[in-house]
Design a protein around this motif. Structure first.
Motif, short mmCIF file in Angstrom:
data_model
loop_
_atom_site.label_atom_id
_atom_site.label_comp_id
_atom_site.label_asym_id
_atom_site.label_seq_id
_atom_site.Cartn_x
_atom_site.Cartn_y
_atom_site.Cartn_z
N ALA A 270 0.99 -1.26 0.10
CA ALA A 270 -0.05 -0.04 0.02
C ALA A 270 0.81 1.34 0.00
CB ALA A 270 -0.81 0.02 1.10
N LEU A 271 1.91 1.24 0.82
CA LEU A 271 2.76 2.33 0.77
C LEU A 271 3.42 2.48 -0.47
CD1 LEU A 271 4.54 2.13 4.20
CD2 LEU A 271 2.90 3.60 3.57
N LEU A 272 3.94 1.63 -1.16
CA LEU A 272 4.51 1.85 -2.44
C LEU A 272 3.41 2.17 -3.42
CD1 LEU A 272 6.89 1.00 -4.61
CD2 LEU A 272 6.05 -1.40 -4.77
N LEU A 273 2.29 1.75 -3.37
CA LEU A 273 1.25 2.54 -4.35
C LEU A 273 1.01 3.80 -3.96
CD1 LEU A 273 -0.99 1.61 -6.40
CD2 LEU A 273 -2.74 1.28 -4.70
N VAL A 274 1.22 4.37 -2.76
CA VAL A 274 1.05 5.71 -2.61
C VAL A 274 2.19 6.44 -3.11
CG1 VAL A 274 1.00 7.47 -0.76
CG2 VAL A 274 -0.41 5.11 -0.64
#
Length: 295
Positions: A270-274
């Motif tokens: 999720a952090l990588l997607l953000v």
């Protein structure tokens, strides 16, 4: 050959011979020490009891910190409260020293800092390291407790098989403990040997060991074997039922732990997607901010 080279050769030969002698001396099996063996056979004591050679100051500090020291986890890991307090002190000193050294090097390079920045950085980093060391004991104890429960489940099965073979209560416990390996079975064997030497009931030792390690399954086994030893009850079916229920409980806990780890793996994604979304939107945001306002 000159006398200088003769002396050098003699020195090298003497050093090589000394190295060979020390290697052979270290590889030779040493005679067992009687003191540590007798200390292992003594009943377990509290986390703050005196041990030989400990520092008086560390011991007093450990006694004052008795309420916040995880005594059960330390006994499970085979550590003393003095060792735990020492590790906390060392972590705190390292936390105080590292920011001070780094900020001192930056000061020598021409950077200037106020008084609050070095003090805050040192205290904050020291508190962070102390917290990491404190929580590390809990994580290691949780892992060791899961391993202990699996070993206890195997031990209950072995005791049930010994009872099915017609062994007595104490003989079933001793024979079952001798069949296993690992640190859990080693502690069980020490407990049974201590009970035999002190002429006490082995199930009492198992219940005390379960209390010390925070593993109530050992206490349940002690209660079952006490019923067999005192009243002569047939406990084979009870032991097998307890092992089956414990195995199901372990499986449920492992599945819950695996689901928790799986959910934690979704956080980096999720952090990588953000981050990717921010990188994609940055050019458009930069153009909007750089565009002149239209009157």
């Amino acid at each position: 050959m000159t006398p200088t080279w003769i002396g050098i050769s003699a020195g090298l030969g003497a050093g090589f011979g000394l190295a060979v002698f020390l290697a052979v001396h270290e590889l030779r099996p040493a005679s067992p020490s009687l003191g540590p063996a007798l200390a292992r056979l003594q009943p377990p004591s509290g986390a703050g009891d005196a041990v030989p050679g400990r520092s008086v100051a560390i011991g007093r500090l450990a006694d004052r910190m008795r309420r916040v020291i995880p005594a059960t986890d330390l006994r499970l890991l085979g550590r003393t409260s003095e060792e735990f307090v020492t590790s906390l002190i060392v972590a705190g000193l390292i936390g105080l020293a590292v920011p001070s050294v780094l900020l001192g090097l930056l000061t020598l390079m021409g950077r200037s800092f106020g008084t609050g920045v070095p003090v805050g950085a040192a205290v904050g980093f020291a508190a962070l390291l102390v917290l990491i060391v404190y929580r590390d004991v809990g994580h290691k104890a949780a892992f060791a407790r899961r391993e202990c429960r699996r070993a206890v489940c195997t031990f209950i099965d072995l005791v049930a098989l010994q009872r099915a073979a017609g062994r007595g209560t104490e003989e079933s416990l001793i024979r079952a403990a001798s069949k296993g390996s690992g640190w859990v079975f080693a502690r069980i064997r020490q407990t049974l040997l201590r009970a035999e030497l002190s002429v006490s009931a082995p199930w009492d030792g198992l219940k005390q060991l379960g209390t010390d390690l925070g593993v109530p399954e050992l206490g349940d086994l002690g209660d079952i074997m006490q019923a067999a030893g005192v009243t002569g009850a047939q406990v084979y079916r009870t032991l097998r039922a307890r092992a089956t229920s414990l195995r199901a409980q372990i499986r449920t806990d492992e599945l819950a732990h695996a689901e928790l780890r799986t959910s934690q793996l979704e956080i980096p994604g999720a952090l990588l997607l953000v981050v990717l979304m921010l990188l994609a939107l940055y050019p458009f945001a930069a153009r909007l901010l750089a565009a002149p306002a239209v009157n």
